[in-house]
Design an enzyme around this catalytic site. Structure first.
Site, PDB file in Angstrom:
ATOM      1  N   SER A 185       0.790  -1.232   0.000  1.00 41.30           N
ATOM      2  CA  SER A 185       0.000   0.000   0.000  1.00 41.30           C
ATOM      3  C   SER A 185       0.819   1.277   0.000  1.00 41.30           C
ATOM      4  CB  SER A 185      -0.924   0.008   1.212  1.00 41.30           C
ATOM      5  OG  SER A 185      -0.196  -0.201   2.405  1.00 41.30           O
ATOM      6  N   HIS A 213      -5.171  -3.687  -2.567  1.00 42.43           N
ATOM      7  CA  HIS A 213      -4.876  -2.596  -3.510  1.00 42.43           C
ATOM      8  C   HIS A 213      -4.898  -3.029  -4.964  1.00 42.43           C
ATOM      9  CE1 HIS A 213      -3.914   0.615  -0.662  1.00 42.43           C
ATOM     10  NE2 HIS A 213      -3.679  -0.409   0.144  1.00 42.43           N
ATOM     11  N   LYS A 244     -11.555   0.424  -1.779  1.00 40.86           N
ATOM     12  CA  LYS A 244     -10.610   1.040  -2.710  1.00 40.86           C
ATOM     13  C   LYS A 244     -11.233   1.026  -4.116  1.00 40.86           C
ATOM     14  CE  LYS A 244      -7.120  -0.472   0.547  1.00 40.86           C
ATOM     15  NZ  LYS A 244      -7.187   0.672   1.449  1.00 40.86           N
TER      16      LYS A 244
HETATM   17  N1  PMP Z   1      -5.126  -4.444   3.862  1.00 40.08           N
HETATM   18  C1  PMP Z   1      -4.355  -3.530   3.259  1.00 40.08           C
HETATM   19  C2  PMP Z   1      -3.127  -3.970   2.540  1.00 40.08           C
HETATM   20  C3  PMP Z   1      -4.710  -2.183   3.303  1.00 40.08           C
HETATM   21  O1  PMP Z   1      -3.931  -1.262   2.708  1.00 40.08           O
HETATM   22  C4  PMP Z   1      -5.893  -1.803   3.984  1.00 40.08           C
HETATM   23  C5  PMP Z   1      -6.355  -0.368   4.068  1.00 40.08           C
HETATM   24  N2  PMP Z   1      -5.466   0.607   3.790  1.00 40.08           N
HETATM   25  C6  PMP Z   1      -6.665  -2.788   4.599  1.00 40.08           C
HETATM   26  C7  PMP Z   1      -6.246  -4.099   4.513  1.00 40.08           C
HETATM   27  C8  PMP Z   1      -7.891  -2.439   5.372  1.00 40.08           C
HETATM   28  O2  PMP Z   1      -8.942  -2.102   4.519  1.00 40.08           O
HETATM   29  P1  PMP Z   1     -10.119  -1.128   4.953  1.00 40.08           P
HETATM   30  O3  PMP Z   1      -9.556   0.254   5.022  1.00 40.08           O
HETATM   31  O4  PMP Z   1     -11.101  -1.280   3.864  1.00 40.08           O
HETATM   32  O5  PMP Z   1     -10.626  -1.579   6.270  1.00 40.08           O
END
Ligand code: PMP
Length: 393
Positions: A185, A213, A244
């Site tokens: 990310s 992502h 996302k």
């Molecule tokens: N896994 C990864 C790799 C993420 O980057 C994120 C959020 N940035 C999440 C899980 C969590 O997702 P959410 O924000 O939809 O709860």
């Protein structure tokens, strides 16, 4: 010794930022104008740090579906999936996800965090082993710590290090869950999944990939890095999010293991929280369909990614290792990263400031991300904002 003493470093940083008139963490969006524009701190800015990769947050079909769901089903489910919170559309979304990923089973969660955290904490418990990439997302770390398995980290994207650690586990590898992300990310770099899958097949254990992502971004059908690498068969569990590419909130896990239906009844972040609201499920279902019907969104996303990446590189900024819709500019001096974040905002570009420990390594990042909804003119405006920072030395 007060309970609050441990928060002093955070208090100090906040004071430091306030003194220079900057508040990069939790800056308030006063008005959202479109998937790519908003009013922040009283200024109209281009949103250059969202995860709205396909730009679907204002899609008329998604909005209409969400509105209809509110009219027909109300604003919330007011209950857990396990109690009164499983509506027929949660089941339909699970079926559609299973079909999209070409897997037998799917679970829908209330957030991506709950999905990743829940699977990590439930699949491996005391006596089991988790082997994970050192740069894993917080939701992965939180989950595996909660689960109580022995945790082994391998160096980020270093397959030789992964192999060494699996070898050392000996027979324990049978009870091992390997966890990696498809696309990371912060820097937008991809896991070498073909090599990871090969090592996993040779040593054993199970593999979970967080494709948060990469959904809608990579692979023939948009299923992510595993599909792009041609190794979906070696991946036991895929987790991800609706927050996302799909422009909503919520998360999922898909798998071919029939046991997932039993695991479902043990995941605390699934059981002890209210299920996603009907409007969220409705817009997500439409977004999942649109993602498949409109390959041009992906093409636009990657065009924008290439444009921003090449432009930042040309301006002399230190960018992430590979072209990706996530383009991070690395800055070694923390104070400079804060000053630049503020100047970018003033110049009309809202990017994400990421400082250690949230960034991998000891440096700060100005994390930019593009959307299919950005026009080329907007990408150029983001580049103009970076150019206005002047000397990049
Ligand atoms: N896994 C990864 C790799 C993420 O980057 C994120 C959020 N940035 C999440 C899980 C969590 O997702 P959410 O924000 O939809 O709860």
């Amino acid at each position: 010794m007060s309970l609050f003493e441990k928060f002093q470093p955070i208090v100090d940083i906040r004071a430091e930022l306030e003194a220079v008139g900057v508040m990069p963490f939790g800056a308030v969006t006063e008005k959202i104008l479109s998937p790519t524009e908003a009013i922040v701190n009283g200024r109209k800015v281009i949103l250059a740090g969202t995860n709205n990769y396909l730009g679907l947050t204002f899609d008329p079909e998604c909005i209409a579906a969400a509105k209809q769901a509110i009219d027909e089903l109300g604003t919330g489910t007011t209950g857990s999936r396990m109690a009164n919170g499983t509506f027929i559309d949660h089941v339909r979304l699970e079926q559609e996800l299973a079909q999209f990923f070409d897997r037998g089973h799917a679970i829908v969660f209330s957030t991506g965090y709950a999905a990743t955290m829940g699977m990590g904490s439930t699949l491996a418990g005391p006596g089991d082993v988790i082997v994970l990439d050192a740069d894993s997302h917080a939701s992965i770390y939180d989950g595996v710590r909660l689960g109580g398995a022995d945790i082994v980290r391998f160096r980020h994207n270093d397959v030789a290090d992964l192999e060494k650690r699996l070898r050392r586990l000996g027979e324990r590898v049978e009870n091992t869950l390997i966890i990696v992300e498809g696309m990371y990310s912060m820097l937008g770099d991809q896991a070498p999944l073909a090599d990871i899958a090969e090592v996993k097949q040779r040593y054993g254990g199970m593999l979970l990939v967080d494709e948060a992502h990469s959904l809608g971004m990579l692979g023939k059908h948009g299923r992510g890095v595993a599909e792009a690498a041609g190794v979906e068969d070696a991946v036991d569990f895929v987790v991800g999010t609706f927050s996302k590419s799909l422009g909503a909130t919520g998360g999922y896990c898909v798998s071919n293991h029939a046991e997932l239906e039993a695991v479902r009844f043990a995941i605390r972040s699934y059981i002890f929280t209210a299920s996603p609201s009907p409007s969220v499920v409705a817009s997500t279902r439409v977004a999942l369909r649109l993602m498949q019907e409109r390959p041009e969104l992906r093409d636009r996303l990657w065009e924008n990614a290439h444009r921003l990446y090449a432009g930042l590189k040309q301006l002399g900024f230190k960018v992430s290792p590979e072209v990706s819709p996530v383009v991070a500019v690395t800055i070694e001096d923390r104070d400079q990263s804060i000053a630049w974040w503020a100047r970018l905002l003033q110049a009309g570009a809202y990017v994400n400031l990421v400082m250690p420990p949230a960034s991998p390594g000891d440096y700060s990042l100005l994390r930019c991300s593009v959307s299919a909804a950005h026009s080329s003119v907007q990408i150029d405006s983001i580049l103009d904002a970076f150019a206005s920072l002047g000397n990049t030395e």
